[in-house]
Write an enzyme that holds these catalytic residues in place. Structure first.
Site, PDB file in Angstrom:
ATOM      1  N   TYR A 102      24.021 -80.246  52.136  1.00 18.60           N
ATOM      2  CA  TYR A 102      24.348 -79.699  50.824  1.00 18.60           C
ATOM      3  C   TYR A 102      24.066 -80.744  49.734  1.00 18.60           C
ATOM      4  O   TYR A 102      24.504 -81.895  49.836  1.00 18.60           O
ATOM      5  CB  TYR A 102      25.829 -79.290  50.826  1.00 18.60           C
ATOM      6  CG  TYR A 102      26.317 -78.844  49.480  1.00 18.60           C
ATOM      7  CD1 TYR A 102      25.765 -77.728  48.867  1.00 18.60           C
ATOM      8  CD2 TYR A 102      27.307 -79.537  48.811  1.00 18.60           C
ATOM      9  CE1 TYR A 102      26.196 -77.321  47.621  1.00 18.60           C
ATOM     10  CE2 TYR A 102      27.758 -79.129  47.562  1.00 18.60           C
ATOM     11  CZ  TYR A 102      27.187 -78.023  46.974  1.00 18.60           C
ATOM     12  OH  TYR A 102      27.618 -77.626  45.737  1.00 18.60           O
ATOM     13  N   LYS A 132      33.202 -70.527  50.408  1.00 15.43           N
ATOM     14  CA  LYS A 132      32.147 -69.719  51.023  1.00 15.43           C
ATOM     15  C   LYS A 132      32.745 -68.685  51.990  1.00 15.43           C
ATOM     16  O   LYS A 132      33.441 -67.801  51.552  1.00 15.43           O
ATOM     17  CB  LYS A 132      31.132 -70.649  51.694  1.00 15.43           C
ATOM     18  CG  LYS A 132      30.764 -71.898  50.859  1.00 15.43           C
ATOM     19  CD  LYS A 132      29.971 -71.579  49.604  1.00 15.43           C
ATOM     20  CE  LYS A 132      29.849 -72.740  48.627  1.00 15.43           C
ATOM     21  NZ  LYS A 132      29.285 -73.963  49.155  1.00 15.43           N
ATOM     22  N   ARG A 182      52.137 -81.045  43.284  1.00 18.62           N
ATOM     23  CA  ARG A 182      50.922 -81.789  43.655  1.00 18.62           C
ATOM     24  C   ARG A 182      51.003 -82.185  45.127  1.00 18.62           C
ATOM     25  O   ARG A 182      50.008 -82.244  45.833  1.00 18.62           O
ATOM     26  CB  ARG A 182      50.701 -83.013  42.759  1.00 18.62           C
ATOM     27  CG  ARG A 182      49.513 -83.837  43.208  1.00 18.62           C
ATOM     28  CD  ARG A 182      48.860 -84.730  42.141  1.00 18.62           C
ATOM     29  NE  ARG A 182      49.745 -85.244  41.132  1.00 18.62           N
ATOM     30  CZ  ARG A 182      50.584 -86.278  41.300  1.00 18.62           C
ATOM     31  NH1 ARG A 182      50.628 -86.910  42.454  1.00 18.62           N
ATOM     32  NH2 ARG A 182      51.346 -86.675  40.308  1.00 18.62           N
ATOM     33  N   ASP A 213      30.872 -80.884  58.607  1.00 16.38           N
ATOM     34  CA  ASP A 213      30.954 -79.855  57.563  1.00 16.38           C
ATOM     35  C   ASP A 213      30.613 -78.531  58.244  1.00 16.38           C
ATOM     36  O   ASP A 213      29.464 -78.285  58.602  1.00 16.38           O
ATOM     37  CB  ASP A 213      29.964 -80.201  56.440  1.00 16.38           C
ATOM     38  CG  ASP A 213      29.960 -79.162  55.309  1.00 16.38           C
ATOM     39  OD1 ASP A 213      30.413 -78.029  55.539  1.00 16.38           O
ATOM     40  OD2 ASP A 213      29.481 -79.504  54.210  1.00 16.38           O
TER      41      ASP A 213
HETATM   42  C1  LIG Z   1      29.204 -75.374  48.812  1.00 12.37           C
HETATM   43  C2  LIG Z   1      29.159 -76.397  49.858  1.00 12.37           C
HETATM   44  C3  LIG Z   1      29.900 -77.583  49.733  1.00 12.37           C
HETATM   45  C4  LIG Z   1      30.709 -77.927  48.491  1.00 12.37           C
HETATM   46  O1  LIG Z   1      31.795 -77.094  48.326  1.00 12.37           O
HETATM   47  P1  LIG Z   1      32.403 -76.666  46.885  1.00 12.37           P
HETATM   48  O2  LIG Z   1      33.480 -75.713  47.272  1.00 12.37           O
HETATM   49  O3  LIG Z   1      31.277 -76.041  46.119  1.00 12.37           O
HETATM   50  O4  LIG Z   1      32.896 -77.898  46.237  1.00 12.37           O
HETATM   51  C5  LIG Z   1      29.863 -78.481  50.791  1.00 12.37           C
HETATM   52  N1  LIG Z   1      29.128 -78.239  51.893  1.00 12.37           N
HETATM   53  C6  LIG Z   1      28.392 -77.117  52.039  1.00 12.37           C
HETATM   54  C7  LIG Z   1      27.595 -76.911  53.283  1.00 12.37           C
HETATM   55  C8  LIG Z   1      28.378 -76.166  51.030  1.00 12.37           C
HETATM   56  O5  LIG Z   1      27.623 -75.066  51.171  1.00 12.37           O
END
Ligand SMILES: *Cc1c(COP(=O)(O)O)cnc(C)c1O
Length: 379
Positions: free
Chosen positions: A98, A195, A46, A170
């Site tokens: 998001y 992504k 962990r 982000d």
């Molecule tokens: C998908 C996404 C998230 C969240 O990520 P997960 O891996 O689905 O938890 C956060 N910010 C953006 C811009 C996203 O496209």
């Protein structure tokens, strides 16, 4: 190291015990100690795992940071950042982002007494009137999901620094290939590695990248105490994905430009949201802080009836109707009912996210096939 070399070699050292060129998947929960406290830097998975360490090194290098922490999802990474705060603290966040981030803020953290202000960050000066003595953090997304709004990261950073606020960006939509927020003054970069970083629609993962040692210790404590860590197999997959990020992004950008331009010239399309267009309201900022404009595009049809939108969404072949983005294959999505359904309709529409908006994640297929596919669906 030059750009392309960096993505291939970041964090990659041959395995010391075997010489394996790829970091092995260390599928283990614990590590044997010689005597109490005497170990090889690994105790319990962990806290640390060698496959995760290799990934974290790679993430730090490709985002020009000193440290990275990998998490079991993007939202788990976001969750850990907000856990730096305490009841009574305030956050200024973008008004287009998001849907899952919005849900985490409103449905989970508001209950613990943290206050969030959602502000249009296309003009960074808009945030000034929301700053008070309780403000601790700015949460920015650029380009935003799904409206492709652009925020000036350097300008946000100078406001953040003047008021001693943490600036978190982000960077999921741009990926480190197109933009490095730490270089522009951000304190923490967050990614949904699910992504573009992993890039093959086969893993859920997130990360934070930063350069401040003290902040890294605080986040590491939260990570190991709360436990949202990724498994070694997932770390391996993201590490492998990163090796081709530059090649994939190059094609995402080329295809993105072709498809955005084709949509703009289509008489059935009312509006295309893509930061590469000169008429995009913040194109000059995008040009200044990004190396290209990516493969994320949103658009609206002239006939914006629910039936027509549904018909188009159901009639593509290569563009699969699915949530998520950034994979090699193209996806089509309806934010109002899918990725952004957790934002109340009124709030969504006020910020420009209509019921008829369609979002594309343009993959790395042959652009001609993708255009044919859209032509068939839009008619
Ligand atoms: C998908 C996404 C998230 C969240 O990520 P997960 O891996 O689905 O938890 C956060 N910010 C953006 C811009 C996203 O496209």
């Amino acid at each position: 190291m030059n750009f392309g070399t960096k993505f291939v070699h970041a964090g990659a050292e041959p395995d010391p015990s075997t010489g394996a060129i790829m970091t092995p998947i260390f599928q283990t929960s614990t590590f044997v100690q010689e005597s109490p406290g005497v170990n090889k830097g690994y105790e319990y998975a962990r806290s640390q795992n060698p496959t995760r360490t290799a990934l974290e090194k790679a993430l730090a290098i490709i985002e020009n940071g000193k440290y990275a922490l990998a998490f079991s999802s993007g939202v788990a990474a976001t969750d850990s950042v907000i856990k730096l705060l305490k009841s009574g603290d305030e956050v200024i966040a973008g008004n287009d982002m998001y849907g899952g981030t919005y849900r985490l803020f409103t449905k989970v953290f508001e209950k613990f007494g943290i206050k969030f202000h959602y502000v249009d960050m296309r003009d960074t000066n808009n945030i000034r009137s929301f700053i008070n003595s309780n403000t601790k953090l700015i949460w920015a997304e650029t380009p935003t999901n799904p409206l492709m709004n652009i925020t000036d990261i350097a300008a946000l950073s100078s406001i953040a620094k003047a008021h001693h606020l943490l600036l978190v960006v982000d960077n999921t939509f741009a990926s480190p290939y197109l933009q490095n927020p730490l270089d522009l003054g951000a304190d923490i970069v967050m990614h949904s590695s699910t992504k573009y970083l992993a890039g093959h629609s086969d893993v859920i993962q997130g990360c934070l990248v930063l350069s401040d040692a003290e902040l890294r210790e605080k986040l590491f404590l939260i990570q190991k105490s709360c436990g949202a860590v990724p498994g070694p197999m997932d770390c391996f997959l993201t590490l492998r994905g990163i090796k081709t990020l530059h090649l994939r992004m190059q094609r995402h950008c080329e295809n993105g430009e072709k498809i955005a331009t084709w949509l703009r010239n289509n008489e059935k399309v009312a509006k295309v949201y893509w930061p590469g267009f000169e008429e995009h309201p913040n194109h000059t900022i995008a040009k200044k802080q990004m190396r290209g404009y990516g493969g994320m595009i949103s658009f609206e049809l002239k006939n914006d009836s629910a039936e027509e939108v549904k018909r188009v969404l159901s009639n593509t072949h290569f563009f699969a109707l699915a949530e998520s983005l950034g994979g090699v294959e193209s996806l089509i999505n309806h934010p109002a009912t899918m990725t952004h359904a957790s934002i109340p309709r009124e709030e969504r529409i006020k910020n420009g996210l209509t019921d008829s908006l369609i979002r594309l994640s343009v993959g790395i297929e042959d652009a001609n096939d993708l255009i044919k596919d859209l032509k068939h669906a839009i008619g």
